[in-house]
Write an enzyme that holds these catalytic residues in place. Structure first.
Site, mmCIF file in Angstrom:
data_model
loop_
_atom_site.group_PDB
_atom_site.id
_atom_site.type_symbol
_atom_site.label_atom_id
_atom_site.label_comp_id
_atom_site.label_asym_id
_atom_site.label_seq_id
_atom_site.Cartn_x
_atom_site.Cartn_y
_atom_site.Cartn_z
ATOM 1 C CB SER A 109 -8.286 -2.730 4.656
ATOM 2 O OG SER A 109 -7.746 -3.367 3.517
ATOM 3 C CE LYS A 110 -3.810 -6.638 10.337
ATOM 4 N NZ LYS A 110 -2.471 -6.976 10.787
ATOM 5 N NE ARG A 111 -8.152 -5.115 0.157
ATOM 6 C CZ ARG A 111 -8.022 -4.219 -0.796
ATOM 7 N NH1 ARG A 111 -7.207 -4.422 -1.804
ATOM 8 N NH2 ARG A 111 -8.703 -3.086 -0.735
ATOM 9 N N GLY A 143 -1.109 -3.301 3.966
ATOM 10 C CA GLY A 143 0.016 -3.397 4.892
ATOM 11 C C GLY A 143 -0.501 -3.138 6.284
#
Ligand code: GLU
Length: 503
Positions: free
Chosen positions: A274-276, A278
């Site tokens: 996920s966005k976490r 990167g």
């Protein structure tokens, strides 16, 4: 007469349609933002499956939820698929026997299906409000009952409905999930059985009649004659629902598609990517100098490999050898370091002409708008060996393409590389290089090393001041080749300037 509801079922969908030119696969994105690497891996595998067997690959855009899917995201999704090299036989921009392929243009088809299900008693209007549903879910949880929809509106009488409507309530259409089990032969995960005790009745339209995903996808998968559905593991639980919809819509079981649920993509911490972790959008990777070939290669490795220890391979291998039954069901780890190394391998595999044509726009984006193509062709081999991303090119070639008037030495490089003793090197170099009979690496190199010997300096201490004076950086392409490319006049001007010769 009250609706008795559907009879209990024990669905066994084990047949796999033939893997040959009759295959029809699809990618069905709901582009509410940029496509991410997981979406595109799904697209790639579905496409490769059809191409491998000479079948048909469709693109269908699931944009019924207009609040989430913008025209911009729609256009961007098509564009990025094209960029990575995925082409479709039916779909937006191409058309086909089942056009339109954009669900927002097929609303009448879903409305008709929803109506058919309602009339047949397979779906019913549900008047429960979001707050009521939430409250009952809480109660069920507290009492250790399954938290899904409890069937409250299944058997409302006409009077009860009228009363709800008189109250101003609106209704969604909810599908009545039969009791029983569904078993299917998943191409990736093997036989899967889901007990419908875990599959509550589900909404198929919103209160304004707009279709929801489960219905629209099932209707289209039938209408478009899909034979093999490749999608992410997150949709495993949609499968018993969609098979129940197929049955209720009268789609004969011997025409049902097979399913392949691809493994989750995870980050280094084993959590779903996920966005976490990167950036996950494919467009971001493009903007960071990754080649489409490298991304396709790397995404193909997320769950599959062509066997042996082949990791570097192109579309030809993927399309000739892809076997969905050999996709692993284990989570696949996304590792940007590995992608980057693979990208470097791809960069090194390009011809100089090809590499140059890909570097030119990157230089342009970095502000070098007037790049001399012959110069670029000469410079590309110098950086090809050391570059893992195209976006490294502007920094490496900046010394060559910058206007001489704008050339400046980076402060950190000046501090580090133009310290004590450097002026002597630069002055000696100016003298000797002026006198060279020809401006070639073959003559420049011994001349420079000769200065080191004369001054009693090692090679590093000899080369560093020159590198910094000429390229403005501590890191550059090979020094002597860089000097040759830059030319005698520009090189000497920079050396003289750094040495303080001639003001
Ligand atoms: N539109 C769905 C999604 O983007 C995929 C639907 C499907 O593959 O069945 O998650």
């Amino acid at each position: 007469m009250t609706n008795p509801g559907p009879a209990p079922v024990a669905v066994r969908h084990l047949a796999i349609p033939p893997m040959d030119a009759t295959m029809r696969t699809r990618f069905a994105p709901a582009p509410s933002g940029e496509l991410h690497v997981g979406n595109v891996r799904t697209a790639l595998f579905s496409w490769a499956l059809a191409r491998r067997h000479g079948g048909t690959f469709l693109l269908r855009v699931e944009d019924t939820d207009r609040s989430r899917v913008t025209d911009e995201a729609y256009a961007a999704a098509l564009e990025i698929l094209q960029w990575i090299g995925i082409d479709w036989d039916e779909g937006p921009g191409i058309g086909g026997p089942h056009a339109p392929y954009r669900q927002s243009e097929r609303l009448a088809i879903y409305a008709e299906a929803a109506d058919r299900l309602r009339v047949a008693g397979a779906a019913y209007p549900c008047y429960c409000t979001a707050a009521e549903l939430a409250e009952r879910r809480e109660q069920a949880r507290a009492a250790n009952r399954p938290p899904g929809y409890d069937g409250r509106c299944r058997r409302l009488t006409a009077d009860e409905r009228a009363a709800f409507e008189a109250e101003g309530r609106t209704s969604v259409l909810r599908f009545w999930m039969p009791d029983g089990t569904t078993t299917w032969n998943d191409l990736v995960r093997g036989e899967i059985t889901i007990d419908h005790a875990n599959v509550p009745d589900f909404a198929i339209t919103r209160s304004d009649g707009h279709p929801l995903y489960l219905l629209a996808a099932a209707v289209d998968d039938i209408a478009m004659g899909l034979t093999h559905i490749v999608r992410g593991e997150d949709l495993v639980t949609a499968t018993p629902r969609q098979l129940a919809l197929y049955a209720a819509l009268g789609h004969p079981q011997d025409h049902w598609p097979a399913f392949a649920h691809l493994p989750l993509i995870i980050g280094a911490d084993k959590a779903p990517l996920s966005k976490r972790h990167g950036e996950v959008s494919l467009a971001w990777y493009r903007s960071q100098g990754f080649l489409p070939e490298a991304l396709a290669n790397y995404l193909a490795l997320l769950g599959w490999s062509p066997g042996g220890d082949r990791e570097f391979f192109g579309e030809d291998v993927l399309l000739a050898e892809f076997d969905v039954r050999r996709v692993s069901s284990n989570p696949a780890r996304f590792d940007i370091k590995k992608l980057e190394a693979l990208n470097g391998d791809w960069i090194r595999s390009l011809t100089v002409e090809d590499l140059s044509s890909r570097i030119a726009p990157v230089l342009n984006d970095a502000g070098f708008t007037d790049v001399d193509l012959a110069m670029l062709l000469a410079a590309a081999p110098l950086i090809q060996i050391r570059m893992n991303r195209l976006t490294e090119a502007p920094e490496l070639l900046h010394f060559l393409f910058i206007d001489d008037g704008a050339f400046a030495i980076e402060e950190a490089a000046a501090t580090k590389g133009l310290g004590e003793g450097s002026e002597a090197v630069l002055r000696a170099a100016s003298e000797r290089l002026h006198a060279l009979a020809e401006w070639t690496v073959e003559l420049i190199e011994p001349a420079v090393w000769g200065i080191g010997e004369l001054l009693g300096l090692n090679r590093k201490r000899t080369a560093t001041p020159l590198r910094v004076a000429i390229t403005g950086r501590m890191v550059s392409p090979p020094l002597f080749e860089s000097m040759e490319l830059l030319g005698r006049e520009r090189t000497l001007r920079r050396i003289d300037r750094a040495a303080g010769i001639g003001g």
